[in-house]
Write a protein that holds these residues in place. Structure first.
Motif, PDB file in Angstrom:
ATOM      1  N   LEU A  60      -8.627  13.194 -64.404  1.00  0.00           N
ATOM      2  CA  LEU A  60      -9.279  14.484 -64.200  1.00  0.00           C
ATOM      3  C   LEU A  60     -10.687  14.489 -64.762  1.00  0.00           C
ATOM      4  CD1 LEU A  60      -6.533  17.184 -64.943  1.00  0.00           C
ATOM      5  CD2 LEU A  60      -7.638  16.715 -62.749  1.00  0.00           C
ATOM      6  N   ARG A  61     -10.850  13.925 -65.939  1.00  0.00           N
ATOM      7  CA  ARG A  61     -12.176  13.884 -66.562  1.00  0.00           C
ATOM      8  C   ARG A  61     -13.146  13.075 -65.713  1.00  0.00           C
ATOM      9  NH1 ARG A  61     -12.254  14.959 -72.302  1.00  0.00           N
ATOM     10  NH2 ARG A  61     -13.766  13.279 -72.599  1.00  0.00           N
ATOM     11  N   ALA A  62     -12.667  11.939 -65.201  1.00  0.00           N
ATOM     12  CA  ALA A  62     -13.524  11.097 -64.364  1.00  0.00           C
ATOM     13  C   ALA A  62     -13.903  11.822 -63.079  1.00  0.00           C
ATOM     14  CB  ALA A  62     -12.813   9.781 -64.046  1.00  0.00           C
ATOM     15  N   ARG A  63     -12.954  12.563 -62.533  1.00  0.00           N
ATOM     16  CA  ARG A  63     -13.241  13.284 -61.288  1.00  0.00           C
ATOM     17  C   ARG A  63     -14.272  14.383 -61.499  1.00  0.00           C
ATOM     18  NH1 ARG A  63      -8.837  16.050 -57.163  1.00  0.00           N
ATOM     19  NH2 ARG A  63     -10.361  16.949 -55.740  1.00  0.00           N
ATOM     20  N   VAL A  64     -14.151  15.116 -62.605  1.00  0.00           N
ATOM     21  CA  VAL A  64     -15.127  16.165 -62.890  1.00  0.00           C
ATOM     22  C   VAL A  64     -16.509  15.550 -63.117  1.00  0.00           C
ATOM     23  CG1 VAL A  64     -15.808  17.918 -64.569  1.00  0.00           C
ATOM     24  CG2 VAL A  64     -13.453  17.819 -63.748  1.00  0.00           C
ATOM     25  N   HIS A  65     -16.552  14.439 -63.845  1.00  0.00           N
ATOM     26  CA  HIS A  65     -17.828  13.766 -64.075  1.00  0.00           C
ATOM     27  C   HIS A  65     -18.462  13.352 -62.748  1.00  0.00           C
ATOM     28  CE1 HIS A  65     -20.839  11.283 -66.088  1.00  0.00           C
ATOM     29  NE2 HIS A  65     -20.542  10.317 -65.229  1.00  0.00           N
ATOM     30  N   ARG A  66     -17.654  12.805 -61.861  1.00  0.00           N
ATOM     31  CA  ARG A  66     -18.157  12.378 -60.552  1.00  0.00           C
ATOM     32  C   ARG A  66     -18.640  13.562 -59.723  1.00  0.00           C
ATOM     33  NH1 ARG A  66     -13.528  10.907 -56.766  1.00  0.00           N
ATOM     34  NH2 ARG A  66     -13.587  13.179 -56.601  1.00  0.00           N
ATOM     35  N   ASP A  67     -17.846  14.644 -59.708  1.00  0.00           N
ATOM     36  CA  ASP A  67     -18.181  15.782 -58.863  1.00  0.00           C
ATOM     37  C   ASP A  67     -19.385  16.568 -59.385  1.00  0.00           C
ATOM     38  OD1 ASP A  67     -16.158  15.062 -57.199  1.00  0.00           O
ATOM     39  OD2 ASP A  67     -14.811  16.711 -57.712  1.00  0.00           O
ATOM     40  N   THR A  68     -19.528  16.668 -60.709  1.00  0.00           N
ATOM     41  CA  THR A  68     -20.710  17.365 -61.239  1.00  0.00           C
ATOM     42  C   THR A  68     -21.961  16.526 -61.021  1.00  0.00           C
ATOM     43  OG1 THR A  68     -20.185  16.513 -63.463  1.00  0.00           O
ATOM     44  CG2 THR A  68     -19.465  18.752 -62.929  1.00  0.00           C
ATOM     45  N   ALA A  69     -21.830  15.201 -61.104  1.00  0.00           N
ATOM     46  CA  ALA A  69     -22.971  14.342 -60.778  1.00  0.00           C
ATOM     47  C   ALA A  69     -23.333  14.496 -59.304  1.00  0.00           C
ATOM     48  CB  ALA A  69     -22.643  12.883 -61.094  1.00  0.00           C
ATOM     49  N   GLY A  70     -22.311  14.669 -58.461  1.00  0.00           N
ATOM     50  CA  GLY A  70     -22.570  14.896 -57.040  1.00  0.00           C
ATOM     51  C   GLY A  70     -23.292  16.203 -56.797  1.00  0.00           C
ATOM     52  N   LEU A  71     -22.965  17.237 -57.567  1.00  0.00           N
ATOM     53  CA  LEU A  71     -23.676  18.507 -57.448  1.00  0.00           C
ATOM     54  C   LEU A  71     -25.162  18.322 -57.726  1.00  0.00           C
ATOM     55  CD1 LEU A  71     -21.246  21.041 -59.166  1.00  0.00           C
ATOM     56  CD2 LEU A  71     -22.046  21.144 -56.804  1.00  0.00           C
ATOM     57  N   ARG A  72     -25.464  17.567 -58.760  1.00  0.00           N
ATOM     58  CA  ARG A  72     -26.861  17.332 -59.104  1.00  0.00           C
ATOM     59  C   ARG A  72     -27.614  16.615 -57.984  1.00  0.00           C
ATOM     60  NH1 ARG A  72     -26.377  15.217 -65.372  1.00  0.00           N
ATOM     61  NH2 ARG A  72     -26.522  17.276 -66.326  1.00  0.00           N
ATOM     62  N   SER A  73     -27.014  15.546 -57.498  1.00  0.00           N
ATOM     63  CA  SER A  73     -27.708  14.768 -56.473  1.00  0.00           C
ATOM     64  C   SER A  73     -27.853  15.571 -55.186  1.00  0.00           C
ATOM     65  CB  SER A  73     -26.956  13.457 -56.212  1.00  0.00           C
ATOM     66  OG  SER A  73     -25.662  13.704 -55.704  1.00  0.00           O
ATOM     67  N   ARG A  74     -26.879  16.403 -54.853  1.00  0.00           N
ATOM     68  CA  ARG A  74     -26.960  17.210 -53.631  1.00  0.00           C
ATOM     69  C   ARG A  74     -27.993  18.317 -53.779  1.00  0.00           C
ATOM     70  NH1 ARG A  74     -20.996  17.645 -50.875  1.00  0.00           N
ATOM     71  NH2 ARG A  74     -20.333  15.510 -51.301  1.00  0.00           N
ATOM     72  N   LEU A  75     -28.124  18.872 -54.979  1.00  0.00           N
ATOM     73  CA  LEU A  75     -29.172  19.863 -55.209  1.00  0.00           C
ATOM     74  C   LEU A  75     -30.541  19.245 -54.963  1.00  0.00           C
ATOM     75  CD1 LEU A  75     -30.161  22.650 -56.357  1.00  0.00           C
ATOM     76  CD2 LEU A  75     -30.206  21.522 -58.597  1.00  0.00           C
ATOM     77  N   LEU A  76     -30.774  18.065 -55.522  1.00  0.00           N
ATOM     78  CA  LEU A  76     -32.057  17.396 -55.362  1.00  0.00           C
ATOM     79  C   LEU A  76     -32.309  17.031 -53.896  1.00  0.00           C
ATOM     80  CD1 LEU A  76     -31.886  15.063 -58.492  1.00  0.00           C
ATOM     81  CD2 LEU A  76     -33.380  17.038 -58.196  1.00  0.00           C
ATOM     82  N   ALA A  77     -31.255  16.604 -53.201  1.00  0.00           N
ATOM     83  CA  ALA A  77     -31.424  16.221 -51.799  1.00  0.00           C
ATOM     84  C   ALA A  77     -31.647  17.438 -50.906  1.00  0.00           C
ATOM     85  CB  ALA A  77     -30.200  15.437 -51.326  1.00  0.00           C
ATOM     86  N   ALA A  78     -30.900  18.512 -51.139  1.00  0.00           N
ATOM     87  CA  ALA A  78     -30.984  19.687 -50.279  1.00  0.00           C
ATOM     88  C   ALA A  78     -32.327  20.392 -50.404  1.00  0.00           C
ATOM     89  CB  ALA A  78     -29.855  20.667 -50.607  1.00  0.00           C
ATOM     90  N   HIS A  79     -32.958  20.307 -51.571  1.00  0.00           N
ATOM     91  CA  HIS A  79     -34.212  21.024 -51.810  1.00  0.00           C
ATOM     92  C   HIS A  79     -35.336  20.066 -52.175  1.00  0.00           C
ATOM     93  CE1 HIS A  79     -31.567  24.408 -51.578  1.00  0.00           C
ATOM     94  NE2 HIS A  79     -30.922  24.045 -52.676  1.00  0.00           N
TER      95      HIS A  79
END
Length: 227
Positions: A60-79
């Motif tokens: 679970l911890r690894a998944r949250v780490h992966r998904d929050t990192a994905g949020l960051r990269s998608r924010l940068l890509a989307a904008h």
């Protein structure tokens, strides 16, 4: 202008609903026999090390780490376009205010509008990251509840699971604490202890100018936007 339809950057949700909660409890009951010593030590006040956590919690911890990192990269890509524009205009603001010492309120207002758009998107991103953390912690609680109850049933621990005892509980790291750090990617991914006040970048300086520029009639802005 920011595309408001793209602010809501999504990742696959953990969905801590009845099915996921039931699955977490199943894992807790299944793992209880192997966690007997772990739980007995916890009942006596022991605090487990992260590397001693069971695989379900580590997953679970690894998944949250992966998904929050994905949020960051998608924010940068989307904008990306807005991000690049803020970077460029930061240099102009610093040049105008620091090097030329010639305030340009209209230009600063336009810069502030773009920064405000970015901060809004970053706030949504942080909220989604916090939701991921909350849902994962719900599943962690379900897991330990089930493991504790099975171990208590076998007579190895007494009483209900202490509400404050939640090994593996997840928290957002310090890099999520300041919205403006999303404009400073090196700081956003920096280790603990990186110097916030010593940042030499034009963006950091321009944001300081924006948030502390004197307003008409005296006084200064609070500088609290995303700080």
């Amino acid at each position: 202008m920011i595309n408001k339809a793209r602010i809501n950057v999504r990742v696959r949700r953990l969905k801590a609903g009845p099915l996921s909660s039931a699955r977490a409890r199943f894992h807790g009951r299944r793992d209880a026999a192997g966690l007997r010593e772990f739980l007995t030590d916890a009942a006596a006040g022991g605090t487990p090390a992260d590397d001693g956590l069971p695989p379900y919690i580590l997953g679970l911890r690894a998944r949250v780490h992966r998904d929050t990192a994905g949020l960051r990269s998608r924010l940068l890509a989307a904008h990306h376009g807005l991000y690049v524009r803020i970077q460029a205009e930061s240099v102009r603001v610093v040049t105008q205010y620091d090097e030329r010492a010639e305030p340009a309120p209209a230009a600063l207002a336009r810069y502030g509008e773009r920064v405000g758009q970015w901060r809004s998107a970053a706030a949504v991103c942080r909220q989604q990251a916090q939701q991921l953390v909350g849902e994962a912690n719900q599943l962690i609680a379900c897991y330990w509840d089930a493991a504790w109850r099975r171990t208590r049933r076998d007579g190895h621990v007494d009483g209900p699971r202490p509400t404050s005892w939640l090994p593996g509980e997840i928290e957002l790291d310090h890099t999520w604490a300041h919205l403006d750090d999303s404009l400073l990617s090196d700081r956003w991914y920096a280790p603990e202890g990186a110097g916030r006040n010593a940042d030499p970048s034009a963006v950091a300086r321009a944001l300081h100018i924006l948030d502390h520029q004197a307003v008409r009639g005296g006084g200064a802005t609070s500088g609290a936007h995303g700080r």
